[in-house]
Design a protein around this motif. Structure first.
Motif, PDB file in Angstrom:
ATOM      1  N   GLU A 207       5.470   7.377  -3.216  1.00 21.50           N
ATOM      2  CA  GLU A 207       6.436   6.813  -2.283  1.00 21.50           C
ATOM      3  C   GLU A 207       6.008   7.102  -0.839  1.00 21.50           C
ATOM      4  OE1 GLU A 207       9.307   5.420  -3.674  1.00 21.50           O
ATOM      5  OE2 GLU A 207      11.007   5.925  -2.386  1.00 21.50           O
ATOM      6  N   GLN A 208       5.582   8.321  -0.607  1.00 20.17           N
ATOM      7  CA  GLN A 208       5.171   8.710   0.741  1.00 20.17           C
ATOM      8  C   GLN A 208       3.898   7.958   1.150  1.00 20.17           C
ATOM      9  OE1 GLN A 208       7.298  11.151   2.302  1.00 20.17           O
ATOM     10  NE2 GLN A 208       6.306  10.271   4.089  1.00 20.17           N
ATOM     11  N   ILE A 209       3.048   7.658   0.154  1.00 16.59           N
ATOM     12  CA  ILE A 209       1.833   6.884   0.438  1.00 16.59           C
ATOM     13  C   ILE A 209       2.191   5.414   0.670  1.00 16.59           C
ATOM     14  CG2 ILE A 209      -0.284   5.971  -0.631  1.00 16.59           C
ATOM     15  CD1 ILE A 209      -0.738   8.780   0.191  1.00 16.59           C
ATOM     16  N   ASN A 210       3.104   4.898  -0.148  1.00 15.82           N
ATOM     17  CA  ASN A 210       3.451   3.476  -0.061  1.00 15.82           C
ATOM     18  C   ASN A 210       4.117   3.102   1.255  1.00 15.82           C
ATOM     19  OD1 ASN A 210       2.399   2.912  -2.511  1.00 15.82           O
ATOM     20  ND2 ASN A 210       4.341   2.902  -3.611  1.00 15.82           N
ATOM     21  N   VAL A 211       4.715   4.084   1.911  1.00 16.71           N
ATOM     22  CA  VAL A 211       5.420   3.796   3.143  1.00 16.71           C
ATOM     23  C   VAL A 211       4.470   3.900   4.347  1.00 16.71           C
ATOM     24  CG1 VAL A 211       6.292   6.069   3.790  1.00 16.71           C
ATOM     25  CG2 VAL A 211       7.758   4.072   4.032  1.00 16.71           C
ATOM     26  N   THR A 212       3.224   4.262   4.083  1.00 13.59           N
ATOM     27  CA  THR A 212       2.216   4.297   5.150  1.00 13.59           C
ATOM     28  C   THR A 212       1.442   2.978   5.132  1.00 13.59           C
ATOM     29  OG1 THR A 212       0.412   5.121   3.803  1.00 13.59           O
ATOM     30  CG2 THR A 212       1.880   6.774   4.752  1.00 13.59           C
ATOM     31  N   PRO A 213       0.704   2.718   6.206  1.00 13.74           N
ATOM     32  CA  PRO A 213      -0.071   1.459   6.222  1.00 13.74           C
ATOM     33  C   PRO A 213      -1.373   1.537   5.425  1.00 13.74           C
ATOM     34  CG  PRO A 213      -0.238   2.586   8.336  1.00 13.74           C
ATOM     35  CD  PRO A 213       0.660   3.411   7.493  1.00 13.74           C
ATOM     36  N   VAL A 214      -1.496   2.469   4.494  1.00 13.99           N
ATOM     37  CA  VAL A 214      -2.747   2.587   3.727  1.00 13.99           C
ATOM     38  C   VAL A 214      -2.995   1.289   2.950  1.00 13.99           C
ATOM     39  CG1 VAL A 214      -1.763   3.618   1.637  1.00 13.99           C
ATOM     40  CG2 VAL A 214      -4.066   4.200   2.314  1.00 13.99           C
ATOM     41  N   LYS A 366       2.688  -1.893  -3.385  1.00 13.31           N
ATOM     42  CA  LYS A 366       3.303  -0.974  -2.432  1.00 13.31           C
ATOM     43  C   LYS A 366       4.752  -1.339  -2.189  1.00 13.31           C
ATOM     44  CE  LYS A 366       1.111   0.604   1.103  1.00 13.31           C
ATOM     45  NZ  LYS A 366       0.477   0.552   2.432  1.00 13.31           N
TER      46      LYS A 366
END
Lengths: 368, 248
Positions: A207-214, A366
């Motif tokens: 979740e924390q990764i999905n909310v970044t622009p990665v 994402k």
């Protein structure tokens, strides 16, 4: 950006209490133990001999059988019925019945009959033990022939001397080892990625990764590269082990092996990642990858040749990346094949790698 | 005119025939601390996930930091910070490693990361825990760390989903100081909470009931409007008519 993600994957892998140990233990197990266990040569066949002749010749044949490394003379029964009971009770695998007047027929008519009855519950074992037995009987017959060459009328005998190409001593281990390396790469580089993304789902970190622009592509690459390097470590570890322990080195170029492994690892890791993307929890993902790996291994030609499968089963193996890589590894190891002979396998493996990894990127969502 | 950081028009999310978020209209202005209140199951988290680009709206429109949340999620993500209800940093990474990872993802320059990590850790009082694995530190510290990670890249807006759940009163107070500091730096704060004393700290609040926004104003105006002494009473009066939550 990818640099930081890869760094994180490695820290997580090496901090894991179990994974690094398994990465070392599995190759040791697979290279040192499996080749002895996964062996199609049949030894220690319990033989029961029904000798109805009790002559010098029959004794000689019995001794010859007992001296062979394949057979263990478990009992000598007085009649066929008793021997059959031994087969039923599992004490005996094969019966050799010597007819009455065996010696007399041999000396007078120069033809005598023996009967071989093998337990066919394990088909492979039955066929092989029967053929070993008839081999010994044939050998016995030609021995008698050559002894009597001076006395009796000469008979032309044809001796077939087998010459085995590529694996001169028909050592089963030489055949199995390259394929076991493939199996190992499949298990390690298939299972670990399959459990990776889904474990991030379970812990919530995704979740924390999905909310970044990665980027999706960057994310998948960062998951692939660590397993790719681990795969190379495992490959080299195996190559060193089998060179040291079995003295077996590839007949072909080692860089051809690296080249193919590079593509193959990407393909299996891609399968793992796809499964991980579709799974909601570790249990689902574990079960699914287990299913695919079992099917892929059993239908790869690792243990049983693909050519002897029924046509419909052979059709299934067309979509099995494991099959192609096992072919390649055996060809490079035993025949020393060079890339020009392996273009078909190479193209196929590249397709698998591309398809699965594109699929992995697309199936990573994402945003729901 | 102060610019809007969040703007939604009839934003709706349905799961099958269940309408989690029902036509909400919301404006949040730059530099505000906006309290997004509602009972359990009122649809707060779903609405927040849509605003963060984690969930696609079924209908309606929404803009965050000027980007369309239905079509430009990746652009939205460049300009927001997010702290989820469930702690979601990497427990098997050290404190500084988590900061480094997320700083790197937001393309912070390598040489800036180290210096900024030091100042951030000093600010939240975790300098001595720098090398501790995150799973080893207490929840209150984890929450402060998660907040620092969410605002490390100076986003236009930070979304905080129940950031003080399960945290002791002293840490809670310290946490709100951090929120004020972030707001002073120009970061808009969008926060959900169940603590009504915290609602009083917000510049404006909205109260969601059964997927709809029933009230939206400053805490003072809401108290006057509902003839209540504090936000707790306002909340009770509104939440009473809820049909689908579990605590009435």
């Amino acid at each position: 950006m990818i640099k930081y993600l890869i760094e994180k994957e490695f820290k997580q892998i090496f901090r894991n209490l179990i994974i690094p140990k398994i990465i070392v233990a599995l190759p040791l197990m697979a290279m040192l133990v499996f080749p002895w266990a996964a062996n199609h040569e049949i030894k220690n066949i319990n033989v029961d001999i029904v000798d109805n002749d009790h002559s010098a010749y029959s004794k000689r044949l019995i001794n010859k059988i007992a001296a062979s490394s394949y057979f263990v003379l478990s009992c000598v029964s007085s009649d066929n019925a008793e021997a059959l009971k031994n087969v039923e009770s599992g004490q005996t695998d094969i019966i050799l019945e010597i007819q009455p007047d065996f010696e007399k027929h041999l000396t007078v008519e120069r033809i005598a009959n023996v009967m071989i009855s093998a337990n066919g519950v394990n088909g492979m074992k039955g066929i092989l033990s029967a053929s070993y037995m008839s081999g010994i009987v044939d050998e016995f017959a030609s021995e008698l022939n050559s002894e009597q060459i001076s006395t009796a009328a000469n008979r032309p005998t044809i001796n077939v001397v087998p010459h085995n190409l590529f694996n001169v001593f028909m050592d089963y281990k030489v055949f199995m080892l390259p394929a076991l390396i493939v199996m190992l790469l499949t298990v390690i580089c298939g299972f670990l990625p399959a459990l990776n993304i889904v474990s991030e789902k379970e812990s919530g970190t995704i979740e924390q990764i999905n909310v970044t622009p990665v980027g999706k592509f960057a994310f998948i690459i960062s998951k692939l590269i660590p397993y790719w390097l681990i795969g190379f470590f495992v490959l080299n570890f195996c190559l060193i082990l089998i060179a040291l322990v079995y003295g077996l080195t590839p007949a072909g170029n080692i860089f051809t092996i690296y080249f193919f492994s590079a593509v193959y690892i990407l393909a299996v890791s891609g399968i793992g990642l796809v499964i991980s993307n579709y799974s909601e929890n570790m249990q689902q993902s574990m079960f699914t990858i287990f299913f695919f790996i079992i099917v892929m291994i059993l239908m790869s030609g690792l243990f049983t040749p693909v050519a002897s499968m029924p046509q419909w089963a052979q059709n299934i193996t067309i979509i099995n990346p494991l099959k192609y890589f096992i072919q390649v590894m055996r060809m490079i190891f035993l025949k020393g094949s060079a890339p020009p002979h392996l273009t078909e396998q190479f193209a196929t493996l590249c397709c698998f790698a591309l398809i699965f990894n594109i699929w992995a990127v697309l199936s990573y969502r994402k945003c729901k | 005119m102060i610019s809007k950081v969040i703007e939604t028009r009839n934003l709706t999310k349905r799961f099958g025939d269940f309408t989690a978020v029902d036509n909400i209209n919301l404006d949040v202005f730059k530099g505000e601390i906006f309290g997004f209140l509602g009972a359990n199951g009122a649809g707060k988290t779903t609405a927040m996930r849509m605003l963060c680009g984690l969930s696609k709206p079924t209908s309606g429109q929404g803009f965050v930091a000027g980007f369309d949340i239905a079509r430009q999620q990746e652009d939205v993500k460049k300009h927001i910070g997010y702290m989820s209800q469930k702690f979601s940093l990497y427990e098997d990474l050290k404190v500084w490693e988590n900061i480094r990872l997320f700083a790197g993802i937001y393309r912070t320059k390598n040489h800036e990361i180290a210096a900024k990590t030091d100042s951030v850790l000093a600010k939240i009082g975790l300098s001595s825990e720098r090398n501790a694995l995150v799973k080893k530190i207490p929840l209150g510290w984890k929450q402060k760390l998660a907040f620092s990670v969410a605002v490390f890249h100076n986003p236009a807006i930070v979304f905080l989903d129940e950031p003080t759940g399960g945290v002791d009163p002293v840490t809670r107070r310290r946490f709100w100081e951090l929120i004020y500091e972030a707001a002073a730096d120009g970061i808009t704060v969008f926060v959900t909470t169940h603590y009504m004393d915290e609602a009083e700290y917000c510049n404006r609040v909205s109260i969601m009931v059964d997927g709809k926004i029933e009230a939206i104003d400053t805490p003072q105006h809401l108290r006057r409007q509902f003839n209540a002494n504090n936000m707790d009473e306002v909340f009770r009066k509104l939440a009473r008519k809820a049909e689908r939550n579990d605590n009435g």
